[in-house]
Design a protein around this motif. Structure first.
Motif, mmCIF file in Angstrom:
data_model
loop_
_atom_site.group_PDB
_atom_site.id
_atom_site.type_symbol
_atom_site.label_atom_id
_atom_site.label_comp_id
_atom_site.label_asym_id
_atom_site.label_seq_id
_atom_site.Cartn_x
_atom_site.Cartn_y
_atom_site.Cartn_z
ATOM 1 N N THR A 1 120.270 35.837 15.161
ATOM 2 C CA THR A 1 121.059 37.063 15.139
ATOM 3 C C THR A 1 120.295 38.154 15.881
ATOM 4 O OG1 THR A 1 121.898 36.418 12.955
ATOM 5 C CG2 THR A 1 122.296 38.675 13.657
ATOM 6 N N ARG A 2 120.998 38.868 16.755
ATOM 7 C CA ARG A 2 120.354 39.889 17.581
ATOM 8 C C ARG A 2 121.088 41.220 17.455
ATOM 9 N NH1 ARG A 2 117.085 37.052 21.257
ATOM 10 N NH2 ARG A 2 117.593 34.812 21.348
ATOM 11 N N GLY A 3 120.386 42.290 17.737
ATOM 12 C CA GLY A 3 121.001 43.602 17.709
ATOM 13 C C GLY A 3 120.229 44.581 18.570
ATOM 14 N N VAL A 4 120.847 45.734 18.847
ATOM 15 C CA VAL A 4 120.215 46.786 19.644
ATOM 16 C C VAL A 4 120.701 48.137 19.121
ATOM 17 C CG1 VAL A 4 122.049 46.719 21.376
ATOM 18 C CG2 VAL A 4 119.783 47.628 21.984
ATOM 19 N N LEU A 5 119.835 49.140 19.164
ATOM 20 C CA LEU A 5 120.215 50.474 18.733
ATOM 21 C C LEU A 5 119.406 51.495 19.510
ATOM 22 C CD1 LEU A 5 118.062 51.847 16.226
ATOM 23 C CD2 LEU A 5 118.503 49.490 15.572
ATOM 24 N N GLU A 6 119.864 52.729 19.488
ATOM 25 C CA GLU A 6 119.144 53.832 20.103
ATOM 26 C C GLU A 6 118.558 54.688 18.993
ATOM 27 O OE1 GLU A 6 118.488 54.644 23.357
ATOM 28 O OE2 GLU A 6 119.299 52.646 23.843
ATOM 29 N N ALA A 7 117.250 54.880 19.024
ATOM 30 C CA ALA A 7 116.568 55.685 18.009
ATOM 31 C C ALA A 7 116.218 57.049 18.585
ATOM 32 C CB ALA A 7 115.310 54.972 17.524
ATOM 33 N N HIS A 8 116.494 58.093 17.838
ATOM 34 C CA HIS A 8 116.207 59.454 18.287
ATOM 35 C C HIS A 8 114.701 59.692 18.299
ATOM 36 C CE1 HIS A 8 116.734 63.739 18.878
ATOM 37 N NE2 HIS A 8 115.950 63.975 17.830
ATOM 38 N N ALA A 9 114.215 60.337 19.341
ATOM 39 C CA ALA A 9 112.798 60.695 19.430
ATOM 40 C C ALA A 9 112.603 62.122 18.939
ATOM 41 C CB ALA A 9 112.298 60.554 20.857
ATOM 42 N N ALA A 10 111.434 62.403 18.393
ATOM 43 C CA ALA A 10 111.142 63.730 17.845
ATOM 44 C C ALA A 10 111.046 64.766 18.960
ATOM 45 C CB ALA A 10 109.845 63.676 17.053
ATOM 46 N N ASP A 11 111.040 66.030 18.571
ATOM 47 C CA ASP A 11 110.879 67.111 19.547
ATOM 48 C C ASP A 11 109.530 66.991 20.248
ATOM 49 O OD1 ASP A 11 113.329 68.112 18.803
ATOM 50 O OD2 ASP A 11 112.490 69.571 17.374
#
Length: 450
Positions: A424-434
């Motif tokens: 099972t595979r997945g992908v996401l976009e993670a927010h980076a800090a200021d």
């Protein structure tokens, strides 16, 4: 077909390995199994093969042992079972290493089935018999269990039995499974897997992966560290040479053990040259300490929607990121960021600083590593339970985006499960800090309040 009970005396070599790719049915297949057991004895026992040197099938204990094997064989997972003997499992009775004494002839299939039924219940799958004669009175008996199938229910024990050896006992309502070389009561994850088998096989994995904490963005890290080292050198050059004293009262513990502060101009110059040679290495180590203390830790939360995942192996990859070991704010040490040209050891503590070493248990379920320009975090807990969040601690590592201008980071993940060939595979976009300036971060971590 018959076999010499004194097989240990034959010069014909016996197989040390067993081909389990074929069906364990018919005289040729049973003979190969017998030869293998004669060669290795109890070492032949596996999830699909059990050996009993002798067994009285007319006794309650003998019947209970056969019932326990059949229950364990019936409660296997189909994909795991089909790897050997095409899913069948075999109990061999009347053989041990180097000899096959057999058991008395005369065991009838229908009679044994009648004795087993109280333990197995009315809906239990059929099983088969095989025999190899030893002499006119004795035989080696093979009991062959059918392959488990998706859609089959769990097969619990229907009757209790208390044997002299508690390992032979059976409990009404207990679920038994085959272990590596024995039959034992099922654990919670194994029961859940059998529930999924009863539903017709495991449903697809629906996994949610969430990043906890933050992915740091810091500008001018190398520039600030270089300036700190320049400042340390300028201060050293501007510091007057210490006055040498011969008084025993002024000799410090480091002096006594051979690490005195340089006294002459020549000694100071040599110390500076040595410090400069190690500058690149020290800056790299200082950078790790600086960012490990200054940045918050990160973690991962995983939720399996409606599905039990047994022995998961999850690899989460943060693209174009760097990971550093997390350190508590109290561990902040200026001299671990900027290596002193003349280090002053503690007068009271000798040996390495234990805060530099992180000790984790052997079975700790989280590990991380930098792979090229990416970070790989491997998660291996005992299980992911349905709809129950599994969360890693946030004091293992910190994450840093390699591109300070990036406002988000691509994260990919790959999950495999024990006993399941699906990936099972997945992908996401993670927010980076200021974005934070390294000088401001250094001041707030090491200088403010000190």
């Amino acid at each position: 077909m018959t076999v010499d009970p004194a097989m240990a005396n034959t010069s014909e070599p016996k197989p040390m390995t067993l081909d389990t790719g074929s069906l364990p049915l018919g005289e040729r297949a049973l003979r190969l199994i017998l030869d293998h057991v004669l060669a290795v004895g109890d070492e032949a026992e596996t999830t699909y093969l059990e050996v009993k040197s002798s067994l009285d099938l007319g006794s309650k204990t003998g019947v209970a042992k056969v019932a326990k094997f059949l229950l364990g064989a019936a409660n296997r997972r189909p994909k795991e079972a089909e790897r050997h003997f095409r899913g069948y499992a075999v109990l061999v009775i009347g053989v041990q290493k180097d000899t096959a004494p057999g058991i008395p002839r005369g065991v009838e299939a229908h009679e044994l089935e009648d004795r087993l039924r109280p333990y197995l219940g009315p809906q239990f799958p059929a099983f088969e018999f095989g025999r190899i004669g030893v002499d006119d009175d004795r035989e080696v008996l093979f009991i062959v269990a059918q392959p488990p199938q998706d859609g089959q229910p769990i097969f619990p024990c229907h009757k209790s039995f208390q044997g002299e050896d508690r390992r032979d006992s059976l409990e009404d309502g207990a679920v038994y499974v085959r272990g590596t070389s024995n039959t034992r009561q099922a654990r919670s994850g194994e029961v859940q897997a059998l529930v999924e088998r009863a539903r017709g096989g495991k449903p697809p994995i629906d996994l949610e992966v969430e990043i906890l904490g933050s992915i740091g963005r810091v500008s001018r890290v190398d520039e600030v560290l270089e300036r700190l080292y320049q400042h340390a050198e300028e201060q050293f050059k501007a510091t007057p040479e210490p006055v040498r004293s011969t008084s025993l009262l002024t000799i410090t513990l480091p002096d006594f053990f051979g690490s005195p502060e340089p006294r002459s101009a020549e000694e100071r110059a040599a110390r500076l040259v040595s410090w400069r040679k190690e500058k690149s290495t020290n800056i790299a180590e200082g950078r790790e300490h600086f960012l490990g203390v200054a940045l918050p830790g990160a973690g991962i939360r995983v939720v399996s929607r409606g599905r039990f995942v047994a022995k998961p192996h999850l690899i989460v990859t943060f693209l174009d990121c760097e990971a550093l070991e997390f350190r508590e704010a109290d561990d902040a040490d200026f001299e671990k960021v900027v290596e002193p040209i003349v280090r002053q050891p503690s007068r009271y503590v000798l040996g390495p600083d234990l805060s530099d070493y992180r000790i984790t248990p052997r079975d700790y379920p989280v590990s991380w590593t930098n792979q090229g320009h990416d970070v790989e975090v491997t998660i291996t807990p005992e299980s992911f339970r349905p709809n129950a969040p599994w969360t890693s601690d946030q004091d293992d590592y910190v994450l840093l985006a390699r591109d300070p201008e990036a406002t988000s980071v691509t994260v990919t993940w790959v999950l495999t499960e024990e006993g399941n060939d699906e990936v099972t595979r997945g992908v996401l976009e993670a927010h980076a800090a200021d974005l934070v300036d390294a000088a401001d971060l250094f001041n707030s971590t090491f200088l403010e309040g000190n």
